[in-house]
Scaffold this motif. Structure first.
Motif, PDB file in Angstrom:
ATOM      1  N   VAL A  20       0.912  -1.425   0.068  1.00 33.97           N
ATOM      2  CA  VAL A  20       0.120  -0.074  -0.058  1.00 33.97           C
ATOM      3  C   VAL A  20       0.952   1.255  -0.052  1.00 33.97           C
ATOM      4  CG1 VAL A  20      -1.738   1.460   1.313  1.00 33.97           C
ATOM      5  CG2 VAL A  20      -1.960  -1.278   0.951  1.00 33.97           C
ATOM      6  N   GLU A  21       1.821   1.088   0.843  1.00 35.24           N
ATOM      7  CA  GLU A  21       3.019   2.392   0.719  1.00 35.24           C
ATOM      8  C   GLU A  21       3.450   2.653  -0.294  1.00 35.24           C
ATOM      9  OE1 GLU A  21       7.157   1.676   2.884  1.00 35.24           O
ATOM     10  OE2 GLU A  21       5.628   2.459   4.525  1.00 35.24           O
ATOM     11  N   ALA A  22       3.898   1.461  -1.082  1.00 37.93           N
ATOM     12  CA  ALA A  22       4.424   1.666  -2.514  1.00 37.93           C
ATOM     13  C   ALA A  22       3.796   2.246  -3.652  1.00 37.93           C
ATOM     14  CB  ALA A  22       5.029   0.390  -2.891  1.00 37.93           C
ATOM     15  N   VAL A  23       2.288   1.885  -3.426  1.00 39.59           N
ATOM     16  CA  VAL A  23       1.268   2.598  -4.332  1.00 39.59           C
ATOM     17  C   VAL A  23       0.942   4.013  -3.874  1.00 39.59           C
ATOM     18  CG1 VAL A  23      -1.084   2.455  -5.055  1.00 39.59           C
ATOM     19  CG2 VAL A  23       0.241   0.376  -4.725  1.00 39.59           C
ATOM     20  N   ARG A  24       0.819   4.432  -2.812  1.00 41.08           N
ATOM     21  CA  ARG A  24       0.507   5.374  -2.471  1.00 41.08           C
ATOM     22  C   ARG A  24       1.439   6.680  -2.446  1.00 41.08           C
ATOM     23  NH1 ARG A  24      -3.159   4.118   3.026  1.00 41.08           N
ATOM     24  NH2 ARG A  24      -4.970   3.808   2.138  1.00 41.08           N
ATOM     25  N   LEU A  30       7.638   4.816 -10.604  1.00 41.39           N
ATOM     26  CA  LEU A  30       9.111   5.392 -10.836  1.00 41.39           C
ATOM     27  C   LEU A  30       9.461   4.420 -12.077  1.00 41.39           C
ATOM     28  CD1 LEU A  30      10.615   5.426  -7.342  1.00 41.39           C
ATOM     29  CD2 LEU A  30      10.113   7.215  -8.780  1.00 41.39           C
ATOM     30  N   ASN A  31      10.153   5.343 -12.746  1.00 43.15           N
ATOM     31  CA  ASN A  31      10.827   5.098 -13.983  1.00 43.15           C
ATOM     32  C   ASN A  31      12.242   4.158 -13.578  1.00 43.15           C
ATOM     33  OD1 ASN A  31      13.038   5.206 -16.017  1.00 43.15           O
ATOM     34  ND2 ASN A  31      11.544   6.085 -17.243  1.00 43.15           N
ATOM     35  N   HIS A  32      12.453   3.114 -14.141  1.00 41.10           N
ATOM     36  CA  HIS A  32      13.494   2.262 -13.728  1.00 41.10           C
ATOM     37  C   HIS A  32      14.744   2.767 -13.992  1.00 41.10           C
ATOM     38  CE1 HIS A  32      13.023   0.636 -17.569  1.00 41.10           C
ATOM     39  NE2 HIS A  32      14.010   0.072 -17.728  1.00 41.10           N
ATOM     40  N   ARG A  33      15.051   3.855 -14.557  1.00 45.87           N
ATOM     41  CA  ARG A  33      16.310   4.671 -14.955  1.00 45.87           C
ATOM     42  C   ARG A  33      16.312   5.874 -13.946  1.00 45.87           C
ATOM     43  NH1 ARG A  33      18.272   0.190 -17.151  1.00 45.87           N
ATOM     44  NH2 ARG A  33      17.637  -0.261 -18.978  1.00 45.87           N
ATOM     45  N   PHE A  37      14.262   5.453  -8.367  1.00 39.56           N
ATOM     46  CA  PHE A  37      14.422   3.761  -8.327  1.00 39.56           C
ATOM     47  C   PHE A  37      15.840   3.383  -8.128  1.00 39.56           C
ATOM     48  CE2 PHE A  37      14.563  -0.322 -10.392  1.00 39.56           C
ATOM     49  CZ  PHE A  37      13.396  -0.880  -9.836  1.00 39.56           C
ATOM     50  N   MET A  38      16.759   4.014  -8.734  1.00 43.33           N
ATOM     51  CA  MET A  38      18.197   3.421  -8.296  1.00 43.33           C
ATOM     52  C   MET A  38      18.657   3.566  -6.927  1.00 43.33           C
ATOM     53  SD  MET A  38      20.449   4.808 -11.839  1.00 43.33           S
ATOM     54  CE  MET A  38      19.986   6.428 -11.678  1.00 43.33           C
ATOM     55  N   ASP A  39      18.132   4.401  -6.274  1.00 39.76           N
ATOM     56  CA  ASP A  39      18.229   4.373  -4.714  1.00 39.76           C
ATOM     57  C   ASP A  39      17.564   3.372  -3.936  1.00 39.76           C
ATOM     58  OD1 ASP A  39      19.657   6.761  -4.961  1.00 39.76           O
ATOM     59  OD2 ASP A  39      17.926   7.880  -4.447  1.00 39.76           O
ATOM     60  N   ILE A  40      16.411   3.008  -4.457  1.00 37.13           N
ATOM     61  CA  ILE A  40      15.887   1.569  -3.722  1.00 37.13           C
ATOM     62  C   ILE A  40      16.657   0.425  -4.187  1.00 37.13           C
ATOM     63  CG2 ILE A  40      13.893   0.027  -4.219  1.00 37.13           C
ATOM     64  CD1 ILE A  40      12.005   2.682  -4.656  1.00 37.13           C
ATOM     65  N   THR A 217      12.484  -3.639 -17.927  1.00 36.63           N
ATOM     66  CA  THR A 217      11.832  -3.014 -16.811  1.00 36.63           C
ATOM     67  C   THR A 217      11.546  -4.057 -15.689  1.00 36.63           C
ATOM     68  OG1 THR A 217      10.661  -1.592 -18.443  1.00 36.63           O
ATOM     69  CG2 THR A 217       9.457  -1.843 -16.563  1.00 36.63           C
ATOM     70  N   PRO A 218      11.668  -3.771 -14.504  1.00 33.13           N
ATOM     71  CA  PRO A 218      11.782  -4.847 -13.635  1.00 33.13           C
ATOM     72  C   PRO A 218      10.588  -4.975 -12.851  1.00 33.13           C
ATOM     73  CG  PRO A 218      12.987  -2.887 -12.516  1.00 33.13           C
ATOM     74  CD  PRO A 218      12.414  -2.613 -14.104  1.00 33.13           C
ATOM     75  N   ASN A 219      10.600  -5.991 -11.814  1.00 33.26           N
ATOM     76  CA  ASN A 219       9.517  -5.885 -10.687  1.00 33.26           C
ATOM     77  C   ASN A 219       9.889  -5.089  -9.789  1.00 33.26           C
ATOM     78  OD1 ASN A 219       7.835  -6.743  -8.757  1.00 33.26           O
ATOM     79  ND2 ASN A 219       8.045  -8.841  -8.811  1.00 33.26           N
ATOM     80  N   GLY A 220       9.369  -3.966 -10.112  1.00 32.19           N
ATOM     81  CA  GLY A 220       9.665  -2.762  -9.179  1.00 32.19           C
ATOM     82  C   GLY A 220       8.974  -2.680  -7.710  1.00 32.19           C
TER      83      GLY A 220
END
Length: 336
Positions: A20-24, A30-33, A37-40, A217-220
């Motif tokens: 839920v947190e990821a959606v909200r 996030l664009n995977h570039r 996202f790179m920080d994650i 494009t990954p499973n973000g």
């Protein structure tokens, strides 16, 4: 429903909140570039090194599944042929799959040794002492399928050059993501082979993950959930101690408290028994009956697999399963 299915298995309950947190927060968009996202990715890799005690010089990447890792090993890391000693259905499948990609020329000249550390189909495992013997006897690369053990028990990473696992078991996460760990020696072998014909060639993967990016494009969401779970769990030494203690208790339970029942542990050799998947055998009739009875009590036992499909049931001993849930299952088994 309490599930003891050995994969996909129980997820940590906090995963629902993390999703839920990821959606909200827009993380799933996030664009995977992008820098966010790179920080994650960077933080998830750092946490894997820290929480699983992975050596700092071993590289980490994310792919879709352990089955994809079979393909990567065959495509990018096997020069001539691979050797596959196995004790169950998944080891056999890996061998068959690898030989379709890289037909064996001479197994006496195999340059990759492929080991399933924990054979989910029958509840066996290759312990670290045995893996150390393989390391002494085999001079080339060693690749280890650790699907049912990574994040559940301590692994000696130095004993192999490639380790991989999907996250739907001991990581306590939904399926759709796998962790690939590879040594400097594995990367050197990939560079020598120079295979770049596939989207998941390890050289292409490594080039991207060196920048904390992915080659596709990954499973973000999966990567984010992995990061959040790694933040919550204790170091692997603590988890492993708990897993091994529970395994001993499970085997003792069947050998002592269930001695008069129609069920026995499938694997007699203590050295071969898995710490994370307990396989229990009985007649086809009894196994079918106990699974149905368990379901009526909102307990899901794992089906048998392969040669043991109809004459065994399996119990996951994964970190996300609570002591209370184990107590509920044991009480059911006592009263069955």
């Amino acid at each position: 429903m309490i599930t003891f299915y050995p994969g996909p298995s129980k997820v940590y309950p906090q995963v629902a909140d993390y999703a839920v947190e990821a959606v909200r927060q827009g993380i799933v968009s996030l664009n995977h570039r992008s820098a966010g996202f790179m920080d994650i990715v960077k933080e998830t890799v750092r946490l894997l090194h820290e929480k699983l005690d992975i050596p700092s010089d071993y590289h980490i990447a994310f792919v879709s599944s352990a089955t994809e890792c079979w393909e990567i090993v065959a495509q990018s890391l096997t020069a001539e042929s691979s050797l596959h000693p196995y004790s169950g259905a998944f080891g056999k499948k890996w061998a068959e799959y690898a030989y379709r990609i890289k037909p064996p020329v001479s197994l006496n000249e195999a340059d990759v040794l492929c080991i399933v550390q924990n054979e989910t189909s029958n509840g066996t495992q290759v312990n670290m002492e045995t893996l150390a013997q393989f390391r002494r006897d085999f001079s080339a690369l060693i690749a280890v399928d650790a699907v049912s053990s990574m994040a559940g028990i301590t692994l000696d990473w130095s004993l192999a050059d490639v380790w991989f696992a999907s996250v739907q078991k001991c990581f306590g996460l939904p399926a759709g993501l796998a962790v690939l760990v590879y040594s400097p020696a594995a990367l050197k072998r990939a560079e020598e082979i120079g295979e770049t014909a596939h989207y998941n060639s390890i050289l292409f993967i490594h080039e991207n993950f060196s920048k904390f990016q992915t080659p596709y494009t990954p499973n973000g969401l999966g990567i984010y959930l992995l990061m959040r779970v790694l933040q919550q769990v204790t170091p692997i030494a603590d988890i492993s101690g708990r897993t091994k203690k529970r395994a001993i208790e499970w085997y003792t339970f069947f050998e002592q408290e269930m001695k008069a029942s129609p069920f026995t542990v499938l694997i007699n050799d203590l050295a071969l028994r898995s710490d994370t998947v307990i396989a229990v055998q009985g007649s086809e009739t009894e196994v079918s009956a106990i699974k149905k009875a368990a379901q009526k009590m909102d307990i899901m036992l794992g089906n048998g697999y392969g040669d043991w499909k109809n004459t065994t049931f399996r119990i996951a001993n994964f970190p996300a399963i609570t002591d209370e849930e184990i107590g509920t299952l044991k009480q059911f088994l006592r009263s069955y």
